[in-house]
Design a protein around this motif. Structure first.
Motif, PDB file in Angstrom:
ATOM      1  N   SER A 627      54.313   8.485  -8.624  1.00  0.00           N
ATOM      2  CA  SER A 627      54.853   9.814  -8.318  1.00  0.00           C
ATOM      3  C   SER A 627      53.863  10.715  -7.605  1.00  0.00           C
ATOM      4  CB  SER A 627      55.300  10.501  -9.617  1.00  0.00           C
ATOM      5  OG  SER A 627      54.201  10.627 -10.517  1.00  0.00           O
ATOM      6  N   ARG A 628      52.627  10.291  -7.431  1.00  0.00           N
ATOM      7  CA  ARG A 628      51.604  11.103  -6.764  1.00  0.00           C
ATOM      8  C   ARG A 628      50.622  10.169  -6.076  1.00  0.00           C
ATOM      9  NH1 ARG A 628      50.760  11.753 -12.346  1.00  0.00           N
ATOM     10  NH2 ARG A 628      48.873  10.715 -13.162  1.00  0.00           N
ATOM     11  N   GLY A 629      49.771  10.778  -5.271  1.00  0.00           N
ATOM     12  CA  GLY A 629      48.805  10.001  -4.529  1.00  0.00           C
ATOM     13  C   GLY A 629      47.763   9.371  -5.431  1.00  0.00           C
ATOM     14  N   ARG A 630      47.293   8.199  -4.996  1.00  0.00           N
ATOM     15  CA  ARG A 630      46.243   7.496  -5.741  1.00  0.00           C
ATOM     16  C   ARG A 630      44.939   7.709  -4.996  1.00  0.00           C
ATOM     17  NH1 ARG A 630      49.337   1.660  -6.430  1.00  0.00           N
ATOM     18  NH2 ARG A 630      51.276   2.480  -7.347  1.00  0.00           N
ATOM     19  N   VAL A 631      44.057   8.499  -5.624  1.00  0.00           N
ATOM     20  CA  VAL A 631      42.798   8.867  -4.972  1.00  0.00           C
ATOM     21  C   VAL A 631      41.660   8.532  -5.920  1.00  0.00           C
ATOM     22  CG1 VAL A 631      41.451  10.720  -3.928  1.00  0.00           C
ATOM     23  CG2 VAL A 631      43.953  10.731  -3.733  1.00  0.00           C
ATOM     24  N   LEU A 632      40.642   7.822  -5.412  1.00  0.00           N
ATOM     25  CA  LEU A 632      39.433   7.521  -6.171  1.00  0.00           C
ATOM     26  C   LEU A 632      38.291   8.277  -5.510  1.00  0.00           C
ATOM     27  CD1 LEU A 632      38.354   4.154  -7.650  1.00  0.00           C
ATOM     28  CD2 LEU A 632      36.687   5.568  -6.474  1.00  0.00           C
ATOM     29  N   THR A 633      37.693   9.207  -6.260  1.00  0.00           N
ATOM     30  CA  THR A 633      36.653  10.083  -5.717  1.00  0.00           C
ATOM     31  C   THR A 633      35.323   9.729  -6.355  1.00  0.00           C
ATOM     32  OG1 THR A 633      38.278  11.856  -5.472  1.00  0.00           O
ATOM     33  CG2 THR A 633      35.945  12.468  -5.367  1.00  0.00           C
ATOM     34  N   VAL A 634      34.317   9.557  -5.475  1.00  0.00           N
ATOM     35  CA  VAL A 634      32.951   9.321  -5.930  1.00  0.00           C
ATOM     36  C   VAL A 634      32.116  10.493  -5.444  1.00  0.00           C
ATOM     37  CG1 VAL A 634      30.991   7.747  -5.955  1.00  0.00           C
ATOM     38  CG2 VAL A 634      33.312   6.834  -5.750  1.00  0.00           C
ATOM     39  N   ARG A 635      31.531  11.236  -6.396  1.00  0.00           N
ATOM     40  CA  ARG A 635      30.722  12.396  -6.005  1.00  0.00           C
ATOM     41  C   ARG A 635      29.378  12.353  -6.732  1.00  0.00           C
ATOM     42  NH1 ARG A 635      34.802  15.083  -9.137  1.00  0.00           N
ATOM     43  NH2 ARG A 635      35.845  15.617  -7.186  1.00  0.00           N
ATOM     44  N   SER A 636      28.384  12.878  -6.021  1.00  0.00           N
ATOM     45  CA  SER A 636      27.048  12.949  -6.617  1.00  0.00           C
ATOM     46  C   SER A 636      26.483  14.333  -6.370  1.00  0.00           C
ATOM     47  CB  SER A 636      26.124  11.874  -6.022  1.00  0.00           C
ATOM     48  OG  SER A 636      25.841  12.179  -4.663  1.00  0.00           O
ATOM     49  N   ALA A 637      25.496  14.705  -7.210  1.00  0.00           N
ATOM     50  CA  ALA A 637      24.850  16.008  -7.080  1.00  0.00           C
ATOM     51  C   ALA A 637      23.539  15.964  -7.839  1.00  0.00           C
ATOM     52  CB  ALA A 637      25.755  17.118  -7.623  1.00  0.00           C
ATOM     53  N   ASN A 638      22.715  16.969  -7.545  1.00  0.00           N
ATOM     54  CA  ASN A 638      21.472  17.171  -8.304  1.00  0.00           C
ATOM     55  C   ASN A 638      21.662  18.417  -9.168  1.00  0.00           C
ATOM     56  OD1 ASN A 638      20.073  16.116  -5.319  1.00  0.00           O
ATOM     57  ND2 ASN A 638      19.675  14.999  -7.222  1.00  0.00           N
ATOM     58  N   PRO A 639      22.145  18.250 -10.418  1.00  0.00           N
ATOM     59  CA  PRO A 639      22.423  19.423 -11.242  1.00  0.00           C
ATOM     60  C   PRO A 639      21.173  20.236 -11.543  1.00  0.00           C
ATOM     61  CG  PRO A 639      22.528  17.421 -12.564  1.00  0.00           C
ATOM     62  CD  PRO A 639      22.403  16.985 -11.137  1.00  0.00           C
ATOM     63  N   GLN A 640      20.016  19.594 -11.535  1.00  0.00           N
ATOM     64  CA  GLN A 640      18.747  20.273 -11.746  1.00  0.00           C
ATOM     65  C   GLN A 640      17.656  19.413 -11.144  1.00  0.00           C
ATOM     66  OE1 GLN A 640      18.389  20.747 -15.937  1.00  0.00           O
ATOM     67  NE2 GLN A 640      18.362  18.569 -16.378  1.00  0.00           N
ATOM     68  N   PRO A 641      16.522  19.960 -10.863  1.00  0.00           N
ATOM     69  CA  PRO A 641      15.453  19.157 -10.250  1.00  0.00           C
ATOM     70  C   PRO A 641      15.093  17.962 -11.123  1.00  0.00           C
ATOM     71  CG  PRO A 641      14.932  21.511 -10.124  1.00  0.00           C
ATOM     72  CD  PRO A 641      16.158  21.396 -10.976  1.00  0.00           C
ATOM     73  N   GLY A 642      14.955  16.802 -10.476  1.00  0.00           N
ATOM     74  CA  GLY A 642      14.599  15.596 -11.201  1.00  0.00           C
ATOM     75  C   GLY A 642      15.772  14.904 -11.855  1.00  0.00           C
ATOM     76  N   ARG A 643      16.999  15.312 -11.572  1.00  0.00           N
ATOM     77  CA  ARG A 643      18.185  14.701 -12.157  1.00  0.00           C
ATOM     78  C   ARG A 643      19.220  14.468 -11.067  1.00  0.00           C
ATOM     79  NH1 ARG A 643      15.286  14.091 -15.783  1.00  0.00           N
ATOM     80  NH2 ARG A 643      15.562  14.566 -18.002  1.00  0.00           N
ATOM     81  N   ILE A 644      19.969  13.384 -11.217  1.00  0.00           N
ATOM     82  CA  ILE A 644      21.091  13.089 -10.327  1.00  0.00           C
ATOM     83  C   ILE A 644      22.281  12.707 -11.173  1.00  0.00           C
ATOM     84  CG2 ILE A 644      20.360  10.675 -10.046  1.00  0.00           C
ATOM     85  CD1 ILE A 644      21.647  10.781  -7.236  1.00  0.00           C
ATOM     86  N   SER A 645      23.442  13.278 -10.835  1.00  0.00           N
ATOM     87  CA  SER A 645      24.680  12.966 -11.553  1.00  0.00           C
ATOM     88  C   SER A 645      25.625  12.240 -10.617  1.00  0.00           C
ATOM     89  CB  SER A 645      25.343  14.252 -12.060  1.00  0.00           C
ATOM     90  OG  SER A 645      25.771  15.056 -10.977  1.00  0.00           O
ATOM     91  N   LEU A 646      26.373  11.281 -11.170  1.00  0.00           N
ATOM     92  CA  LEU A 646      27.352  10.530 -10.399  1.00  0.00           C
ATOM     93  C   LEU A 646      28.658  10.521 -11.172  1.00  0.00           C
ATOM     94  CD1 LEU A 646      27.578   8.793  -7.763  1.00  0.00           C
ATOM     95  CD2 LEU A 646      27.426   6.811  -9.271  1.00  0.00           C
TER      96      LEU A 646
END
Length: 715
Positions: A627-646
């Motif tokens: 009933s809706r679109g199928r979307v797979l999203t991969v996002r990354s960021a540096n929430p604080q120095p020395g850290r990476i989130s995925l």
């Protein structure tokens, strides 16, 4: 609400002062407007606070209705005002309402109702304490004054030299004392009668103990409000009474009376009499020829008050008072003794109940063994544990040993014999067979009573530990089962991981092998392409080997092979491997890789394993979405120095609270053919990389799996 309470009095009494002067049908409009203004203010307050102002609003409204000749409305409002003021205990408002209602009823010709209203007004003013107002109404309506009620104290007044009046007065007083059994109330009655009939201003009741010691028990004084009696316990002092007279009465057992201070008396120089100038009467109280007390009376205003006639009456009262006081005192002691006995009995019952409940809860029974008679007295719980007949509460030691398990009998028999011979405590765990054939595990403890040379009794307890022994056996079995499950789980995790993770390299190897054959079978053969396919086969084989070695290192708790890798490159590599599956499922991939510092320090194979698990789970979560679109999203960021989130986000069916609670548990899965191992292993891998894998719901639908890792600079 904020305000001044005297404003209520101002408006209320102003309105009544105006309406009382109004004649129905002949009222000036200006005067009526003034009264109405006061009424409206009271009405506004009554709307906000009816508990305080409703009765006053009703009373003023009744007056205004009377002036307007609305008699039915006025009568109803008077009734309501009386009801409200009485319920709120505004006695002065209740008296005003009753009085005004009485005037209104009288003006209407309702004389019976009028008398009833005025009669209620008498009671209201009496409760308020407005005695002057009450006397004013009694003078105005004498026919409504209630007749005096008779009391046990009503007697014929003393008349000098009239024996019949003295006798009737004494008989009534004696009857009043004999009808009272409570000690405090009897003392109040006695002192009131004495002061009223002897004309004394002050009186003391003094008790004489067996060792001839005096103690004041009560003090009574007359006032404008009547006789006030106080129960006290004090040693008589020079400021309480003339001690010389008290000592003489106690020594001689005779009554002593004094009159004017200027008349010679052996006690005329007593400091108390010199200071007070009082005439006194001191009368002994006898019971069975023993002095039990002294009655002391004094009058400082009329020195000639105490005459022979008063002495005779007081003597009669003293004789009866001695008997009544001793009877009341014995009754009070009996009551106190009964109270103490009931309290002790209640505590004993409570103690017995607590002991029985404690034995029942702890499965513990108590016993007492008399050695000479070889007889054990046992508790109810003891009998229940051993399965004795319902009413049997005794058993011999010989009979008890017959219940012991044959394998334990020699040990227990020897323990009992040796303990009794040496007079020492005994303690043992053993088994018994109850009469119904049930086997129980028992812990028995016994201690001797007396010295070692002459031990006559043993006291002890037995505890049914069958449930505890069964629990210990069950724990041992569970521990063995847990060890087997742990070994099976380790093997299962390894097998599941290999089956799950090796599938992709194997498929790539098969596909490349087929391509190599096709390139070799072409005319002319494309050796360069076949070479490239064979190289890809070697690469995928090495990758499968790396996966197996990484899983082995993980399950064996070995340190993984870590290096500096780019997390974005790993994401692109895994998405490339999954491209065919994404296209087959018609899933749109989106990339939001915004982390500027994407390098981490870790095992590349294990991170690929985590990403592959999360992406495959996201694809499966969107499999049934139409009933809706199928979307797979991969996002990354540096929430604080020395850290990476995925984050791996999908638009699938989402996560319920029940699923989120067990999401990373081993063998838990929501898939029809899943093993429940992928997320559990991924969670362990991220923790070994000093991160944390979490899951949450996505708005408006779907789910998000994310983890945060330290970057290379932090490593």
């Amino acid at each position: 609400m904020p305000g001044y309470i005297h404003l209520m009095d101002y408006h209320f009494y102003s309105a009544l002062s105006l309406t009382l002067s109004f004649t129905p049908g002949r009222v000036e409009a200006a005067d009526l407007a003034k009264a109405t203004a006061h009424y409206e203010q009271i009405a506004r307050w009554a709307h906000d606070n009816p508990a305080t102002f409703a009765d006053k609003e009703m009373l003023i409204g009744a007056e205004l209705a009377r002036v307007a000749q609305k008699n039915d409305e006025a009568a109803g409002r008077y009734e309501k005002a009386i009801q409200l003021s009485g319920g709120a205990e505004f006695h002065h408002i209740n008296g005003l309402a009753c009085e005004l209602a009485g005037r209104f009823a009288k003006a209407c010709g309702w004389h019976i109702a009028s008398d009833a209203y005025f009669h209620r007004a008498f009671g209201a003013w009496r409760r308020w304490g407005a005695m002057a107002k009450l006397r004013q109404l009694e003078r105005r309506y004498p026919h409504l004054v209630p007749a005096g009620q008779s009391t046990p104290y009503d007697t014929i007044a003393f008349a000098q030299n009239e024996a019949i009046n003295d006798l009737e007065s004494a008989l009534r007083a004696i009857r009043a004392m004999t009808e009272e059994i409570n000690l405090d109330r009897l003392i109040h009655t006695l002192m009131t009668l004495l002061l009223e009939r002897a004309g004394a201003q002050r009186g003391l009741l003094i008790r004489i103990s067996h060792n001839n010691m005096a103690e004041i028990q009560a003090c009574a004084e007359t006032s404008s409000e009547g006789v006030k009696v106080q129960i006290v316990k004090a040693i008589p002092g020079a400021t309480d009474l003339p001690l010389s007279i008290l000592a003489a009465v106690m020594r001689t057992g005779k009554e002593i009376r004094t009159s004017k201070p200027e008349i010679f008396s052996p006690f005329g120089q007593d400091p108390y009499l010199v200071t007070s100038g009082a005439a006194v009467m001191c009368v002994p109280m006898f019971k069975q020829a023993r002095m039990v007390g002294v009655l002391y009376l004094e009058n400082r205003v009329m020195p000639e008050m105490f005459t022979a006639e008063h002495s005779r009456i007081v003597g009669m009262l003293a004789a009866q008072a001695a008997v009544s006081l001793e009877t009341a005192r014995l009754y009070a002691e009996l009551l106190e003794e009964n109270i103490q006995r009931r309290r002790v009995e209640k505590e004993l019952r409570a103690s017995q109940t607590s002991l029985m409940l404690g034995e029942r809860i702890s499965n513990t029974g108590t016993w007492r063994w008399e050695l000479e008679q070889d007889l054990m007295f046992v508790s109810d719980e003891y009998a229940r544990i051993l399965g004795l007949p319902q009413h049997q509460r005794t058993i011999s030691m010989a009979d008890f040993l017959t219940l012991v398990h044959p394998e334990d009998y020699p040990r227990i028999s020897k323990l009992v014999t040796d303990s009794v011979s040496n007079g020492v405590p005994m303690r043992a765990e053993f088994r018994i067979f109850r009469p119904d054939g049930d086997c129980r595990y028992i812990l028995g403890v016994g201690n001797p009573v007396g010295d070692e040379a002459s031990v006559a009794e043993y006291f002890g307890v037995i505890t049914d530990i069958t449930a505890r022994r069964q629990s210990e056996d069950a724990v041992r079995v569970a521990q063995a089962d847990l060890a087997r499950v742990s070994r099976a789980t380790t093997v299962g995790q390894l097998t599941a991981s290999i089956a799950h993770e090796i599938n992709q390299p194997l498929m790539s190897i098969v596909a490349n092998a087929g391509a190599s054959l096709r390139w070799l079978n072409r005319e002319p053969a494309r050796l360069d392409n076949a070479r490239a396919s064979l190289e890809e086969i070697i690469s995928e084989g090495e990758r499968a080997g790396n996966i197996i070695r990484g899983l082995q290192a993980l399950t064996r708790n070995q340190t993984p092979t870590c290096m500096r890798v780019n997390l974005h490159h790993i994401v692109y590599h895994i998405m490339t491997l999954s491209r065919s599956e994404l296209e087959r499922r018609r899933i749109l991939p989106e990339y939001e890789l915004r982390a500027e510092d994407a390098f981490i320090y870790g095992d590349s194979v294990q991170i690929q394993q985590v990403l592959l698990n999360l992406i495959v789970n996201a694809i499966d979560a969107m499999a049934e979405i139409h009933s809706r679109g199928r979307v797979l999203t991969v996002r990354s960021a540096n929430p604080q120095p020395g850290r990476i989130s995925l984050e791996i986000a999908d638009t699938g069916c989402g996560l319920s609270e029940q699923v989120k609670a067990r999401l990373f548990d081993s063998f838990y899965t929501t898939k029809a053919h899943g093993m429940g191992m992928g997320l559990s292993i991924s969670h362990d891998i991220i923790e070994k990389h000093r991160g944390k894998l979490t899951a949450r719901s996505r708005e408006p639908y779907g789910s998000i799996f994310s983890f945060i890792l330290p970057t290379d600079s932090e490593a």
